[in-house]
Design a protein around this motif. Sequence first.
Motif, short mmCIF file in Angstrom:
data_model
loop_
_atom_site.label_atom_id
_atom_site.label_comp_id
_atom_site.label_asym_id
_atom_site.label_seq_id
_atom_site.Cartn_x
_atom_site.Cartn_y
_atom_site.Cartn_z
N GLY A 296 99.61 -8.36 136.14
CA GLY A 296 100.12 -7.41 137.13
C GLY A 296 99.81 -7.79 138.57
O GLY A 296 100.41 -7.26 139.50
N ARG A 297 98.88 -8.74 138.78
CA ARG A 297 98.47 -9.13 140.13
C ARG A 297 99.62 -9.67 140.97
O ARG A 297 99.63 -9.53 142.18
N ASP B 52 101.34 -7.37 143.33
CA ASP B 52 100.69 -7.19 144.63
C ASP B 52 100.97 -8.37 145.56
O ASP B 52 101.13 -8.20 146.77
N VAL B 53 101.01 -9.58 144.98
CA VAL B 53 101.29 -10.77 145.79
C VAL B 53 102.68 -10.67 146.41
O VAL B 53 102.87 -10.91 147.60
N VAL B 54 103.66 -10.28 145.59
CA VAL B 54 105.03 -10.15 146.10
C VAL B 54 105.09 -9.08 147.17
O VAL B 54 105.74 -9.25 148.22
N LEU B 55 104.41 -7.96 146.95
CA LEU B 55 104.41 -6.88 147.93
C LEU B 55 103.83 -7.34 149.26
O LEU B 55 104.36 -7.01 150.33
N ARG B 56 102.76 -8.14 149.20
CA ARG B 56 102.15 -8.63 150.43
C ARG B 56 103.12 -9.54 151.20
O ARG B 56 103.24 -9.44 152.42
N HIS B 57 103.82 -10.38 150.48
CA HIS B 57 104.76 -11.28 151.14
C HIS B 57 105.98 -10.52 151.66
O HIS B 57 106.56 -10.90 152.68
N ILE B 58 106.38 -9.48 150.94
CA ILE B 58 107.52 -8.69 151.40
C ILE B 58 107.22 -8.04 152.75
O ILE B 58 108.11 -7.86 153.58
#
Length: 801
Positions: A644-645, A648-654
């Motif tokens: 699931g991590r 969060d990575v995608v959200l940070r880059h978005i």
Amino acid sequence: MEPLWGLLRRAQQLSPRPSQSIYRRVEGPTQGRLEEEEEEEEEEPELPTPFCPMELKGPETLGSREGQPGAIPWAAVGQRAAPYLVLTTLLILTAAFLLGYVVFRGTCQACGDSVLVVNEDAGSEQGLDVHRGPLYWSDLQAMFLRLLGEGHLEDSIRQTSHQERMAGSAGMAALTRDILASLSRHKLDHVWTDTHYVGLQFPDPAHPNTLHWVDTAGRAREQLPLEDPDAYCPYSATGNATGELVYAHYGRPEDLQDLRARGVEPVGRLLLVRVGVTSFAQKVASAQAFGARGVLIYPDPADFSQDGHKLGLASHRAVYGHVHLGTGDPYTPGFPSFNQTQFPPVESSGLPSIPAQPISGDIASRLLGKLRGPVAPQEWQGHLPGSPYRLGPGPALLLQVNNHKASTPINNIFGCIEGVSEPDHYVVIGAQRDAWGPGAARSAVGTSILLELVRTFSSMVSNGFRPRRSLLFISWDGGDFGSVGSTEWLEGYLSVLHLKAVAYVSLDDAVMGDDRFHAKTSPVLISLIENILKQVDSPNHSGQTLYEQVVFTNPSWDAEVIRPLPMDSSAYSFTAFAGVPAVEFSFLEEDQVYPFLHTKEDTYENLHQMLRGRLPAVAQAVAQLAGLLLMRLSHDHLLPLDFGRYGDVVLRHIGNLNEFSGDLKARGLTLQWVYSARGDYIRAAEKLRKEIYSSEERDERLMRMYNVRIMRVEFYFLSQYVSPADSPFRHIFLGRGDHTLGALLDHLRLLRTGNSSDSGVATGLGFQESRFRRQLALLTWTLQGAANALSGDVWNIDNNL
């Protein structure tokens, strides 16, 4: 309880079942009588003799005919009571069994045949130890720490660092034989080697590299002595480069842009840049992109400790470093080098076209003293004599690089302990064996820890320990030329490894201090690393765990510890090329970098003195971290990878992408597809988590199915829409190329700056809508594919894109 329910069902089948009897009146001459038919769940085979219906006799009040014998009353009562008697007996037996189980469980650590490996935080695994009885996680941990402590780690580091082991050398051949013999003595299940014939670059003793001043007529004049003539840059372009000298700080793209903004043009000049911040390869690639003719790289005292009581690098020392912007053999990009034919006859696009040479601080000081032009910014100032530093230009120089390529055999060494339940899934741990110079921190520490872990796990197996998955121990060759040995192995077995490799643990550059701890890793391993840090004692803070040491200085432990995998890490290729989660640990000094890395002063004595005698304790802590990580990855029923991590990575880059949403909207463009794909991934991860939570952990088939989906999460983020030969690092977050999120962000920045990108894909044409749409498609469908794969079977996919 399953055997008890089976007995109960059998008893019910054998006993009369009045509720399943069908009564009907018999026609014909026996009219008025009732015939009983037993309702069978399965049709019985036809009897060999005629079947006579049984008549059910009842009391006279039921209308039975006179003269017929009545049924015996107590026999009927017995038939009705039989099921209840059986049920009562079974209930009594069940209660007795449960009582006995509770009593037995209280004393199970003193008796029994099976080993139960119980993890306090996750799933457990069973093995067999008929000699010692059951083992729990605490027992396993204690066994591991006891056996690890019986080794001689410090002596191994000292001996290895004193051996000459440059790739392709006679010393390396001798060390290879020693390590192969050591693995064979430990009686592993499999021990073998892989030989690759790779193109390596070496200095030419008959024609050493040189540096000369050039007069106004372009003729070479005074030669500047290269005080460390053995230091060179493998894979530098060969030939001559002449140009005026310019100081360019660390040689990053932003440094060169700043240089140009201050009126100093790098085009057609030689650049003087400092060691540090970025790799040698990135410095040379940036210089080439900005039109420079050559690069000189030196160590500045400002980048090391200014404490006079601490060791520092001698001013006459240069630093070694390769300049191939990539990993593996650059003369067989994307293909393994298992033979000497060097096919196909192509070269990596990461090879530079300009020459590069490392120089000492003394020579750099002389060069800086000749520079004119504007004074360098304050943050660019160093600590060499003759400050302040100026940007230049200065007098012209002639750089001559005469390195030569040689086809060189390198040998990777492998040892394996087979798993008992999933032997086809590998947990891999490796360390670089070769070194330019003594290489104490570079490879001696990692090699020694690897051998100690082999010895320890082999002894654990002799004491009854059995891993669920296979443990694969590897000693790499050719690491100092850009992870050549490991990358060639990955290229050779990529089609197998992405299906079988669970994770990779690197032991390279593990001990370069004892104050700070970093883990360069894939996001899916972060939660597991946090758990392991809580179980390892700090090597320099008595009474604290490593986790407590970290949170003492920064409550946000992951911000303090976790770093992305850089290209110059040996673990990088595992994740960015092969799609295998990887981690590389490092202990560092608080106020300085280790000054001797990649120099001839990287000796055991200097490393030991640098750590104030704490080298054995810190190396032991690394061994404990790696060993506990291996045990969790090889033994948990459910792989402890936090899939699931990446949400969060995608959200940070978005968040970075959102900065340009207004600019895109003005052009009629949108990033909505990426947002939708990210939402699908989050939903797929949450769905899988709920499925796992509600499933039976002892269901081997179900656990294996879940594990296969979990262990391939990293592979899902390799773009399936680009060629591995053309873009070997296909990972959309860590890779290089137009398919990556970094390249998309660089392209979006052109909406405001109009400058070419610094991601390795220079366009020089400004923002292009067609290119943006292609990048968006590559990114979106890779992310959507990861969401679909995580969902499981095709009928479970909920595609909302």
